[in-house]
Scaffold this motif. Sequence first.
Motif: not given
Length: 303
Positions: A13-22, A242-251, A103-106
Amino acid sequence: MEKGRKLGLVTVTGSYVLWGLLPAFWALLAQVNSVYILAQRIIWSLVFMGLYLAVTRGWGEIIRVFRDKQALGKCLICGVLITLNWGVYIYSVNSGHVLDASMGYFIEPVLVALLGVIAFRERPTTAEKLTFLFAAGGIVYLIVRTGSVPLLALMIGLPFSVYGAVKKHLALSAQASLFMETLLMMPFALLFSWWWSAQAGGMETVLGGASFWLLPACGVVTSIPLLLFNLGVKEIPYYFSGILMYMNPTLQFLMGLLYFREPMDADRLIAFVIIWVGILFTMGEKIKLIQAERQKDAPALER
């Protein structure tokens, strides 16, 4: 085992949050040439991962790669693909297209699954097929309504999905793989850095102000999320990831809308909604798998 799964959940979760805030980090370097940022990201990621491998004594993997021409070739392909993905992403953020990047990451997980069907003869579930159709529908809608292809989104999602497909058959840890990919791209990064510095008036001009510490930090913000992901992904079921990965594009989407204040026209919003609806089918399926696994584990815990 439960403790390991919780740790895995936190780190992934932390990794996807950091990617989302990049995007917020790249925005700090908006005044710097995007290709120069890319070159510095390659250089400092190599430095950081080299130090990490030295501390963890992971040089054995690197030595084995140089003895395996096939693995070395795959690392080169991965290096080119991730460089393209990084470059387009940095350009998208610093040119005011964070929403396109999101959108690219979605659509990237959809492209990954589609490549699995085409290249590896994997059989998608009904939910995944519906996700494919809705993602394609969202893109087609956007093309018909605007008269233009969402190139930035596709240029982010497609290279990264192919990158994942190539890495599927590369027997390397994530840290060794990133080291090799950046090492093979290093000559181009150094050459461009030297050329751009000369054009801009010397290193002291390019590295003036906050850039002096922000550019070396590129290696940290690139490597830390990857290491967190690599640490945790082995502890949780892959479909959970696979669920958590959508945190990145959502953020990223929320940052583009709320932090960067990018305009959202009706057509693009509708395209996003169509893609989101498709993603819900796959997410619903994965949630059912999680619930089924919990029910399966419950009797064991009671004993």
